[in-house]
Design an enzyme around this catalytic site. Structure first.
Site, short mmCIF file in Angstrom:
data_model
loop_
_atom_site.label_atom_id
_atom_site.label_comp_id
_atom_site.label_asym_id
_atom_site.label_seq_id
_atom_site.Cartn_x
_atom_site.Cartn_y
_atom_site.Cartn_z
N GLY A 45 0.81 -1.22 0.00
CA GLY A 45 0.00 0.00 0.00
C GLY A 45 0.84 1.26 0.00
O GLY A 45 0.61 2.18 -0.79
N HIS A 266 4.17 -22.05 10.16
CA HIS A 266 5.59 -21.95 10.44
C HIS A 266 5.92 -22.84 11.63
O HIS A 266 5.27 -22.78 12.66
CB HIS A 266 5.90 -20.48 10.77
CG HIS A 266 7.34 -20.14 10.66
ND1 HIS A 266 8.25 -20.59 11.57
CD2 HIS A 266 8.03 -19.42 9.76
CE1 HIS A 266 9.45 -20.14 11.23
NE2 HIS A 266 9.34 -19.43 10.13
N SER A 284 13.01 -17.29 14.13
CA SER A 284 13.56 -17.60 12.81
C SER A 284 13.78 -19.09 12.63
O SER A 284 14.22 -19.80 13.52
CB SER A 284 14.87 -16.85 12.61
OG SER A 284 15.50 -17.34 11.46
N ARG A 337 9.10 -26.22 5.82
CA ARG A 337 8.20 -25.78 6.89
C ARG A 337 7.00 -26.70 7.07
O ARG A 337 6.66 -27.08 8.19
CB ARG A 337 7.68 -24.37 6.58
CG ARG A 337 8.74 -23.31 6.70
CD ARG A 337 8.21 -21.97 6.25
NE ARG A 337 9.22 -20.93 6.47
CZ ARG A 337 9.05 -19.66 6.18
NH1 ARG A 337 7.90 -19.25 5.65
NH2 ARG A 337 9.99 -18.78 6.41
N HIS A 408 1.20 -18.25 9.81
CA HIS A 408 1.77 -16.91 9.71
C HIS A 408 1.67 -16.26 8.34
O HIS A 408 2.04 -15.11 8.18
CB HIS A 408 3.19 -16.90 10.24
CG HIS A 408 4.23 -17.11 9.21
ND1 HIS A 408 5.27 -16.24 9.04
CD2 HIS A 408 4.37 -18.06 8.28
CE1 HIS A 408 6.02 -16.68 8.05
NE2 HIS A 408 5.51 -17.77 7.58
N ARG A 442 4.61 -20.34 0.22
CA ARG A 442 5.50 -19.21 -0.04
C ARG A 442 6.89 -19.51 0.51
O ARG A 442 7.03 -20.04 1.60
CB ARG A 442 4.96 -17.94 0.62
CG ARG A 442 5.86 -16.74 0.41
CD ARG A 442 5.30 -15.50 1.06
NE ARG A 442 5.21 -15.59 2.51
CZ ARG A 442 6.26 -15.48 3.34
NH1 ARG A 442 7.47 -15.28 2.87
NH2 ARG A 442 6.08 -15.56 4.64
#
Lengths: 644, 261, 264
Positions: A45, A266, A284, A337, A408, A442
């Site tokens: 945006g 995740h 992480s 993941r 997530h 992703r």
């Protein structure tokens, strides 16, 4: 209605260049005659609003936070990918394209992904010029790290807060345009509806969160950059305010919602401690480089651990099940993941979960500390360990961390064509809000890339084409559509305020989250999803009977805001389940237990499901209609993922 | 609902809106778990308030992981509570004792008017940034990222300044309600980087002028801001900004309005 | 010119004035202390009275002294303006106080400064004003008497020190052979009288305590305000601020009344 993705003809590598040439342009003197509405001020945006204003359009930008800088893009930690090949390790636009298509389990559109890889290089240049302080080498040049799903180092980063730094860059560009008067910024405003005139999006209805004022705003085009919908699970790594309302209301006005069931979970988050928990914190993935994941071998030992009768350190080596190492000897703890997450859930489902709630497995650094020494471990993971100590009050240097997967990111979103236009002309969706580039899964460090690609380098071209087509005639704010849509919103708000039941909206949200997590989470089945669908329908009916919404409209009213968002999440939840039921295959983040290889891997069904599922809203409590956009792969060969 | 064993007394500032006078209202927070975050404790209290049909306590919050800068709260005499280098959302109830009385107030500053209960309007920060907290370049047409080598020590130092999350704790902690730490962090970040040199001296003047206009107090280098900053931004930034400002005013050609265009 | 006005009207400009006047006053303290050390000479005030005369009559020093008076006034007035601004910046104060970690002195510069201002006014009234009093008429309230010193220039030995009868004299130094005669206002005597009162001594000690804390923060803070910080020099500035300005100088000044009270 068949879906036309408007993918340009020609070879993959030339599509975007040729398309840019073929797009109509708006004459510089005419640009100031157009008004553009941008909803959301995250990476997509803010970058879109700033860039369009630089071009000369008049932009109105909206965010529900108190400042555009607080959009949830700010929380991204890891980094941003770009095919710069600064490391001379064989990276290229094509390789980034290929990794992204493969990582997405072949459920993304080739042309979009290639364009994303192509403009990724410009993003880094742009951000550096804005003063984004990326990590650097001693020679003064940019540093890169490697990330999951890639064999090259192409991730640019700014310590653990790449998201904040990139967002502050885009925010600074936005500020410059606000200062110049080209962007009018509306903070603490929530978009509640889209105004359509003759089938085209021509404005929005907003509620001022300070005084409850419900207002209409007109524009030649509306850009939704409102992020993802992970909060449908109640607990996720998203911000508390992150919601699907803007996208969902647009959906109810005709925009198709694509692939809603694609959610990313995740594996290394800090587990839930109790019902009071409001959000999950991600750590992480790099922790899995040195930590070993395990659960107790027997339910009895797990039970003792949960009751704190013994500590993790007291569990004998023989009583530990290093389940990832056992099942996936080649990749071990470094499986992708989705695989790592699913296996942790399996352990918990078998009663071998640890921690007070039983919803956790161990991530153990004892071996790493023995091997490298505590100081080395501290140097590598110190900040993550600190964060863990902060939240759990446990010392991971002395006892294993407890981890559990958390939602997530959502790959699904509003369906858009190659131009980022939804099927409603004049209505665009950018960033996580759309469904476009990540397929069914992703890759790390690709979300930031997509948000900025859409905002800086795609929409400024493609929007011009639409605007040139419709011409600069001002939008008639007196058109009855504005008053009608506004009245619809007022009625809806009043309906919410009339809820004076006995159960808080938050409880409904939590209930919805439990249903979604249980049946539409890491592993999904026909039976579970069917059950979930009914549970959600019941929940929805109960919500409108028994929820409690305090206060009035004409004030800051958190209860009212939450109620509207949760009502939308409930409806979205049902659609996600519908989508998951329809997709009788496993792919990326969508895992149907019925569809797996002998080794327990996601098994795609390319023959029947190589399409994007775009759902059309047909009316309250009516089944949505499915539209398929067939995915055509001309450049990559579809293959089964294998991490053994 | 909640299953902890802590019981606390909360003295919370309640104020309907910016025009109405506010007052402290006392609430009991019962069965609080030490593992809850401070905001989750307030969530629990709010749930019970709502079930009584009353209006919940309003406070700003969003990411709940210490990066968005939206949460505030002045807790027992300190912004973001008693612990160092964290935001309120990262504060956990184990930092308090069972039976303790906790006073919760909004940030207090003329430039941060209360909008409701514990939430204040921090748009002054946005306006300061809008006055010049950027590098004036358009999208596209920029050089390759590696054409501008930046010494690592400079890049790291600029990064340290850039970590500011704009929460306003510095203003809240300062006895003068000064915004110098916030403003100087941004001025420093851009002033240190080669990309920011072109507008370095006009930027500092514009941003300081806007800061003064917003009605913040004056810096007396007490260091409370640095001590309370959740991102540990240092006082050195303030000195750097002062240096640039005086340099701009006395020795440079740049004017504050050069940046206005 | 208006640009200068604008600069000094900005918050940073006002702070610049505070820093510069503050630092100037700091340098004066060094001069003042080193001169006053002659109070410790056992010479019946010979050196001290000579120094007092020098400070008040040597033209360049007189110019500096006017700057000094101006600095005190400007430093105080701007402190007041800034304090008022700062109060306005937080119209509603915190019910739970302010527990943020910060040094006590930094937090209380205003109070410390106010004590110092009161001290300076009294100090100047009792010494500076009296010293400058030239009214020798009968009904003059207090007149510092003159004293005549005779000194052997060869041996450096003070031969005699004699109070002169009340009347009007001028400062004079003349030499006859090896003997130097000096006629000077005997400020030394005023000092001696003042420091015999315990409450006066106590007042001085308190004020110099305030000075210590004021400079503990003020000296290094002024460098920050000026923007003169660098990791290489920060340590040195801090040490000077602490040792010279917060310890040695206040201690040196405080030693005078205390020693006089205890020994004379």
């Amino acid at each position: 209605m068949s879906l036309n993705a408007n993918i340009p003809q020609g070879p993959l590598a030339e599509k975007w260049t040729k398309h840019k040439f073929n797009l109509k342009l708006v004459n510089p003197a005419n640009k100031r005659k157009y008004d553009i509405i941008v909803v959301g001020t995250g990476l997509a945006g803010a970058s879109a609003a700033a860039t369009l204003a630089e071009l000369g359009y008049n932009v109105k930008a909206f965010c529900f936070q108190d400042s555009p800088r607080r959009a949830h893009s700010i929380a991204a930690q890891g980094g941003i990918n770009a095919a710069k090949n600064y490391q001379n390790d064989g990276d290229s636009v094509y390789r980034l394209f290929y990794d992204t298509i493969k990582g997405g389990d072949y459920r993304a559109r080739e042309a979009n992904v290639y364009r994303l890889a192509e403009v990724s290089v410009n993003i880094i240049d742009q951000c550096v010029a804005q003063g984004v302080p990326f990590a650097r080498e001693y020679g003064g040049l940019l540093d890169n790290r490697s990330f999951g799903g890639a064999q090259v180092s192409r991730t640019f980063y700014a310590r653990g807060q790449t998201g904040q730094q990139l967002l502050l860059g885009a925010y600074s560009a936005l500020n410059r345009q606000i200062h110049k008067g080209k962007v009018k910024m509306y903070t603490r405003h929530e978009m509640l509806d889209v105004v359509k005139i003759d089938g085209h999006a021509r404005g929005i209805v907003t509620r001022n969160l300070i005084n409850g004022e419900i207002d209409t705003h007109a524009g030649h085009a509306v850009l939704l950059c409102t992020g993802g919908y992970s909060n449908v699970f109640y607990l996720s790594t998203n911000a508390i305010g992150s919601n699907v309302t803007a996208a969902w209301r647009a959906h109810k006005r005709g925009a198709y919602f694509a692939n809603p069931c694609y959610t990313q979970i995740h594996p290394t988050c800090i587990p839930v401690t109790g019902d009071h928990q409001s959000k999950l914190t991600l750590m992480s993935e790099s922790l899995r480089n040195d930590g070993r994941v395990w659960a107790p071998k027997t339910v009895e030992i797990a039970e003792k651990l949960r009751k704190k009768e013994i500590t993790a350190a007291e569990v004998a080596e023989d009583d530990r099940d290093y389940f990832l190492e056992r099942k996936y000897p080649a990749f071990g703890n470094l499986v992708p993941r989705d695989v790592a997450s699913r296996n942790a859930k399996e352990m918990v489902d078998e009663g071998k979960g640890v921690g007070g709630s039983g919803f956790a497995v161990f991530l153990d650094f004892a071996d790493a500390i023995k091997r490298m020494g505590e100081d080395t471990v501290r140097a590598k993971y110190g900040n993550l360990f600190d964060m863990y100590i902060q939240i759990t009050d446990e010392n991971p240097y002395k006892q294993p961390m407890r981890i559990y997967p958390a939602v997530h990111y959502t790959m699904g979103g509003l369906w858009v064509d190659y131009n980022l236009s939804t099927n409603v002309p004049g209505l665009y969706a950018l960033g996580e809000c759309n469904f476009s580039d990540h397929g069914a899964n992703r890759l790390g460090a690709s979300a930031l890339m997509q948000g900025l690609a859409d905002g800086y380098f795609v929409i400024p071209y493609t929007l011009g084409d639409y605007l040139a087509t419709i011409g600069p005639k001002p939008v008639d704010k007196n058109h009855p559509a504005f008053a009608e849509t506004k009245q619809d919103v007022i009625n809806y708000v009043n309906k919410l305020l009339a809820l004076k039941g006995t159960k808080t909206v938050n409880e409904y949200h939590r209930d919805l989250g439990h249903i979604m997590w249980e049946y539409c989470g890491m592993a999904r089945t026909e039976e579970g999803l069917t059950k979930a669908k009914q549970l959600i329908k019941d929940l929805k009916a109960d919500f409108w009977r028994n929820a409690i919404v305090t206060g009035e409209n004409e004030e800051i009213n958190n209860a009212l805001e939450r109620a509207g968002r949760v009502a939308d999440f409930i409806e979205l939840g049902e659609l996600m389940v519908t989508d998951a039921l329809m997709r009788r295959e496993s792919c990326g983040g969508h895992f149907r237990l019925e569809s797996q290889t002998e080794e327990g891997e996601a098994l795609r069904d390319d023959e029947n499901f190589a399409f994007a599922a775009a759902w059309e809203f047909k009316g309250e409590n009516i089944e949505e209609e499915l539209h398929k956009e067939e995915l055509i792969f001309e450049n990559v060969k579809l293959a089964q993922r294998n991490y053994k | 609902m909640s299953n902890g064993n802590m019981n606390l007394t909360l003295k919370v500032w309640r104020q309907q809106d910016s025009k109405t006078a506010g007052k402290f209202v006392t609430y009991k927070a019962e069965h609080i778990s030490p593992d809850m975050s401070f905001l989750e404790m307030l969530d629990v209290v709010n749930e019970s308030i709502m079930l009584k049909g009353e209006e919940p306590i309003y406070f700003d919050h969003d990411c709940r992981e210490g990066i968005c800068g939206m949460c505030s709260l002045y807790i027992n005499g300190r912004p973001h509570g008693p612990k160092r280098a964290i935001t309120t959302c990262q504060l956990h109830m184990r930092s308090f004792k069972d039976g303790q009385t906790i006073t919760i107030e909004p940030w207090r500053a003329a430039a941060f008017p209360v909008i409701k209960d514990l939430a204040v309007d921090r748009s002054a920060f946005d306006r300061i940034q809008q006055a010049g907290g950027y590098i004036s370049i358009n999208t596209g047409g920029v050089p390759d990222a590696n054409e501008i080598p930046i010494p690592k020590v400079i890049a790291d130092e600029a990064f340290n300044s850039a970590t500011c999350i704009g929460c306003g704790a510095c203003v809240a902690a300062c006895k003068n309600a000064s915004a110098m730490l916030f403003v100087s962090a941004k001025v420093s970040q851009l002033g240190m980087l080669p990309q920011g040199q072109t507008e370095r001296y006009s930027r500092v003047q514009s941003m300081v002028a806007q800061m003064d206009e917003e009605g913040f107090g004056n810096c007396t280098n007490t260091g409370a801001c640095e001590a309370e900053c959740p991102k540990e931004i240092t006082l050195t930034n303030i000195a750097r900004m002062n240096n640039d400002f005086f340099s701009a005013k006395f020795f440079r050609e740049a004017h504050a309005n050069d940046i206005a265009e | 010119m208006s640009e200068f006005k604008q600069t000094f009207n900005s918050s940073l400009g006002k702070k610049l004035i505070m820093a510069l006047t503050g630092l100037f006053l700091c340098t004066f303290l060094i001069v003042h202390l080193s001169g006053n050390l002659s109070l410790f000479n056992h010479d019946h005030g010979y050196a001290f009275n000579a120094y007092a005369n020098f400070m008040t009559h040597f033209p360049p020093i007189r110019v500096v002294s006017y700057l000094l008076y101006l600095s005190i006034i400007v430093h105080s007035v701007y402190a007041l303006i800034l304090t008022i601004n700062n109060r306005k910046a937080r119209p509603v104060s915190y019910a739970s106080g302010n527990d943020s970690p910060q040094s006590w002195s930094a937090k209380n510069m205003g109070i410390l400064g106010s004590i110092l201002l009161v001290f300076i006014v009294i100090h100047m009234k009792d010494f500076w004003f009296k010293y400058h009093q030239e009214d020798f008429s009968e009904n003059a309230e207090y007149v510092i008497p003159y004293k005549e010193y005779k000194k052997d220039l060869v041996s450096g030995e003070l031969l005699s020190a004699r109070d002169l009868p009340p009347g009007k004299y001028n400062y004079a130094v003349f030499t006859e052979g090896n003997v130097e005669t000096m006629i000077a206002k005997d400020l030394y005597q005023t000092v001696e009288i003042a420091f015999k009162q315990w409450w006066y001594v106590l007042f001085y000690v308190v004020a110099l305590g305030a000075l210590s804390f004021h400079l503990l923060h003020g000296f290094q803070s002024s460098f920050r305000t000026l923007g003169w910080v660098h990791r290489r020099y920060n340590g040195i500035i801090y040490q000077i601020g602490v040792w010279l300005f917060a310890i040695i100088i206040p201690l040196g000044f405080a030693a005078m009344p205390v020693v006089y009270y205890l020994t004379r």
